[in-house]
Write a protein that holds these residues in place. Sequence first.
Motif, PDB file in Angstrom:
ATOM      1  N   GLN A   1      40.947  -2.632  -8.994  1.00 29.82           N
ATOM      2  CA  GLN A   1      39.771  -2.857  -9.813  1.00 29.82           C
ATOM      3  C   GLN A   1      38.525  -2.661  -8.954  1.00 29.82           C
ATOM      4  OE1 GLN A   1      39.814  -6.653 -11.725  1.00 29.82           O
ATOM      5  NE2 GLN A   1      38.107  -6.173 -13.077  1.00 29.82           N
ATOM      6  N   VAL A   2      37.531  -2.012  -9.542  1.00 33.30           N
ATOM      7  CA  VAL A   2      36.303  -1.698  -8.826  1.00 33.30           C
ATOM      8  C   VAL A   2      35.139  -2.385  -9.520  1.00 33.30           C
ATOM      9  CG1 VAL A   2      34.740   0.134  -8.115  1.00 33.30           C
ATOM     10  CG2 VAL A   2      37.217   0.507  -8.048  1.00 33.30           C
ATOM     11  N   GLN A   3      34.310  -3.047  -8.744  1.00 35.44           N
ATOM     12  CA  GLN A   3      33.139  -3.726  -9.285  1.00 35.44           C
ATOM     13  C   GLN A   3      31.865  -3.098  -8.725  1.00 35.44           C
ATOM     14  OE1 GLN A   3      35.454  -5.829  -7.411  1.00 35.44           O
ATOM     15  NE2 GLN A   3      36.719  -5.822  -9.252  1.00 35.44           N
ATOM     16  N   LEU A   4      30.859  -3.014  -9.574  1.00 32.79           N
ATOM     17  CA  LEU A   4      29.531  -2.539  -9.175  1.00 32.79           C
ATOM     18  C   LEU A   4      28.529  -3.647  -9.482  1.00 32.79           C
ATOM     19  CD1 LEU A   4      29.583   1.089 -10.642  1.00 32.79           C
ATOM     20  CD2 LEU A   4      30.147   0.365  -8.320  1.00 32.79           C
ATOM     21  N   VAL A   5      27.723  -3.992  -8.507  1.00 35.13           N
ATOM     22  CA  VAL A   5      26.730  -5.044  -8.684  1.00 35.13           C
ATOM     23  C   VAL A   5      25.356  -4.489  -8.341  1.00 35.13           C
ATOM     24  CG1 VAL A   5      25.960  -7.326  -7.977  1.00 35.13           C
ATOM     25  CG2 VAL A   5      28.412  -6.832  -8.148  1.00 35.13           C
ATOM     26  N   GLU A   6      24.465  -4.494  -9.347  1.00 34.82           N
ATOM     27  CA  GLU A   6      23.107  -3.998  -9.165  1.00 34.82           C
ATOM     28  C   GLU A   6      22.159  -5.132  -8.792  1.00 34.82           C
ATOM     29  OE1 GLU A   6      24.320  -1.479 -13.027  1.00 34.82           O
ATOM     30  OE2 GLU A   6      24.328  -3.628 -12.562  1.00 34.82           O
ATOM     31  N   SER A   7      21.074  -4.765  -8.142  1.00 37.51           N
ATOM     32  CA  SER A   7      20.010  -5.713  -7.840  1.00 37.51           C
ATOM     33  C   SER A   7      18.707  -4.941  -7.686  1.00 37.51           C
ATOM     34  CB  SER A   7      20.317  -6.495  -6.560  1.00 37.51           C
ATOM     35  OG  SER A   7      20.449  -5.618  -5.459  1.00 37.51           O
ATOM     36  N   GLY A   8      17.602  -5.681  -7.747  1.00 36.19           N
ATOM     37  CA  GLY A   8      16.302  -5.075  -7.473  1.00 36.19           C
ATOM     38  C   GLY A   8      15.412  -4.855  -8.674  1.00 36.19           C
ATOM     39  N   GLY A   9      15.884  -5.153  -9.864  1.00 36.25           N
ATOM     40  CA  GLY A   9      15.035  -4.983 -11.036  1.00 36.25           C
ATOM     41  C   GLY A   9      13.947  -6.036 -11.088  1.00 36.25           C
ATOM     42  N   GLY A  10      13.048  -5.882 -12.059  1.00 32.73           N
ATOM     43  CA  GLY A  10      11.985  -6.865 -12.211  1.00 32.73           C
ATOM     44  C   GLY A  10      10.826  -6.320 -12.998  1.00 32.73           C
ATOM     45  N   LEU A  11       9.719  -7.050 -12.934  1.00 26.09           N
ATOM     46  CA  LEU A  11       8.486  -6.684 -13.631  1.00 26.09           C
ATOM     47  C   LEU A  11       7.522  -6.071 -12.628  1.00 26.09           C
ATOM     48  CD1 LEU A  11       6.540  -6.810 -16.083  1.00 26.09           C
ATOM     49  CD2 LEU A  11       5.941  -9.122 -15.327  1.00 26.09           C
ATOM     50  N   VAL A  12       6.960  -4.930 -12.985  1.00 29.21           N
ATOM     51  CA  VAL A  12       6.022  -4.252 -12.100  1.00 29.21           C
ATOM     52  C   VAL A  12       4.918  -3.624 -12.944  1.00 29.21           C
ATOM     53  CG1 VAL A  12       7.332  -2.084 -12.130  1.00 29.21           C
ATOM     54  CG2 VAL A  12       5.846  -2.595 -10.181  1.00 29.21           C
ATOM     55  N   GLN A  13       3.733  -3.512 -12.375  1.00 33.27           N
ATOM     56  CA  GLN A  13       2.615  -2.896 -13.089  1.00 33.27           C
ATOM     57  C   GLN A  13       2.731  -1.379 -13.069  1.00 33.27           C
ATOM     58  OE1 GLN A  13      -1.015  -4.390 -11.337  1.00 33.27           O
ATOM     59  NE2 GLN A  13      -0.911  -6.286 -12.507  1.00 33.27           N
ATOM     60  N   PRO A  14       2.145  -0.712 -14.045  1.00 33.81           N
ATOM     61  CA  PRO A  14       2.131   0.762 -14.016  1.00 33.81           C
ATOM     62  C   PRO A  14       1.571   1.287 -12.701  1.00 33.81           C
ATOM     63  CG  PRO A  14       1.369  -0.025 -16.140  1.00 33.81           C
ATOM     64  CD  PRO A  14       1.506  -1.247 -15.253  1.00 33.81           C
ATOM     65  N   GLY A  15       2.246   2.305 -12.169  1.00 33.36           N
ATOM     66  CA  GLY A  15       1.866   2.849 -10.876  1.00 33.36           C
ATOM     67  C   GLY A  15       2.570   2.199  -9.703  1.00 33.36           C
TER      68      GLY A  15
ATOM     69  N   LEU B   1      16.032  -0.138  -6.569  1.00 28.02           N
ATOM     70  CA  LEU B   1      17.281  -0.684  -7.076  1.00 28.02           C
ATOM     71  C   LEU B   1      18.414  -0.405  -6.087  1.00 28.02           C
ATOM     72  CD1 LEU B   1      17.134   0.441 -10.826  1.00 28.02           C
ATOM     73  CD2 LEU B   1      16.136  -1.595  -9.754  1.00 28.02           C
ATOM     74  N   SER B   2      19.338  -1.349  -6.024  1.00 24.69           N
ATOM     75  CA  SER B   2      20.523  -1.182  -5.192  1.00 24.69           C
ATOM     76  C   SER B   2      21.763  -1.442  -6.034  1.00 24.69           C
ATOM     77  CB  SER B   2      20.508  -2.159  -4.008  1.00 24.69           C
ATOM     78  OG  SER B   2      19.387  -1.949  -3.186  1.00 24.69           O
ATOM     79  N   CYS B   3      22.858  -0.792  -5.677  1.00 29.76           N
ATOM     80  CA  CYS B   3      24.129  -1.008  -6.361  1.00 29.76           C
ATOM     81  C   CYS B   3      25.244  -0.909  -5.342  1.00 29.76           C
ATOM     82  CB  CYS B   3      24.321   0.012  -7.463  1.00 29.76           C
ATOM     83  SG  CYS B   3      25.955  -0.024  -8.225  1.00 29.76           S
ATOM     84  N   ALA B   4      25.963  -2.012  -5.171  1.00 27.47           N
ATOM     85  CA  ALA B   4      27.048  -2.061  -4.196  1.00 27.47           C
ATOM     86  C   ALA B   4      28.392  -2.054  -4.907  1.00 27.47           C
ATOM     87  CB  ALA B   4      26.912  -3.315  -3.336  1.00 27.47           C
ATOM     88  N   ALA B   5      29.279  -1.208  -4.422  1.00 25.00           N
ATOM     89  CA  ALA B   5      30.634  -1.115  -4.981  1.00 25.00           C
ATOM     90  C   ALA B   5      31.602  -1.888  -4.106  1.00 25.00           C
ATOM     91  CB  ALA B   5      31.059   0.343  -5.062  1.00 25.00           C
ATOM     92  N   SER B   6      32.558  -2.533  -4.758  1.00 29.97           N
ATOM     93  CA  SER B   6      33.577  -3.286  -4.022  1.00 29.97           C
ATOM     94  C   SER B   6      34.880  -3.265  -4.800  1.00 29.97           C
ATOM     95  CB  SER B   6      33.119  -4.729  -3.784  1.00 29.97           C
ATOM     96  OG  SER B   6      32.970  -5.406  -5.020  1.00 29.97           O
ATOM     97  N   GLY B   7      35.965  -3.641  -4.104  1.00 29.80           N
ATOM     98  CA  GLY B   7      37.257  -3.684  -4.763  1.00 29.80           C
ATOM     99  C   GLY B   7      38.237  -2.726  -4.120  1.00 29.80           C
ATOM    100  N   SER B   8      39.194  -2.290  -4.917  1.00 32.00           N
ATOM    101  CA  SER B   8      40.286  -1.447  -4.421  1.00 32.00           C
ATOM    102  C   SER B   8      39.856   0.024  -4.407  1.00 32.00           C
ATOM    103  CB  SER B   8      41.514  -1.629  -5.302  1.00 32.00           C
ATOM    104  OG  SER B   8      41.896  -2.989  -5.353  1.00 32.00           O
ATOM    105  N   ILE B   9      38.997   0.334  -3.469  1.00 30.85           N
ATOM    106  CA  ILE B   9      38.401   1.667  -3.395  1.00 30.85           C
ATOM    107  C   ILE B   9      38.979   2.448  -2.236  1.00 30.85           C
ATOM    108  CG2 ILE B   9      36.264   2.979  -3.094  1.00 30.85           C
ATOM    109  CD1 ILE B   9      34.786   0.527  -4.246  1.00 30.85           C
ATOM    110  N   PHE B  10      39.469   3.646  -2.510  1.00 28.17           N
ATOM    111  CA  PHE B  10      39.850   4.561  -1.449  1.00 28.17           C
ATOM    112  C   PHE B  10      38.686   5.494  -1.129  1.00 28.17           C
ATOM    113  CE2 PHE B  10      42.457   6.946   1.323  1.00 28.17           C
ATOM    114  CZ  PHE B  10      42.175   8.277   1.114  1.00 28.17           C
TER     115      PHE B  10
END
Length: 120
Positions: A1-15, A20-29
Amino acid sequence: QVQLVESGGGLVQPGGSLRLSCAASGSIFSINNMGWYRQAPGKERELVATITSGGSTDYADSVKGRFTISRDNAKRTVYLQMNSLKPEDTAVYYCNADGWSTRWQRFGSWGQGTQVTVSS
């Protein structure tokens, strides 16, 4: 099983910028392609950017020149640097990855999504 976990979102002003980051973990070859997609309210999920294991990238026309996708294969992590953000970039951003598991099975996985809101 493979899991992906995102982070880094939020509220930001125009401009403004977000990373964003996404880390994969689990039974990965091995991981082949990694990418970012987004879904705004009332709209279908759309591709934002993808990157191959060799580093080749592809971008949606709407983000070219503003967003940069990159990956760290050793950390099994994909990043999305978003600059010059616009209100129309507001969406839930999803990470995606495909590859081979340690059981020699193909996998394709999605993260849970992270909200990006661009507003003044």
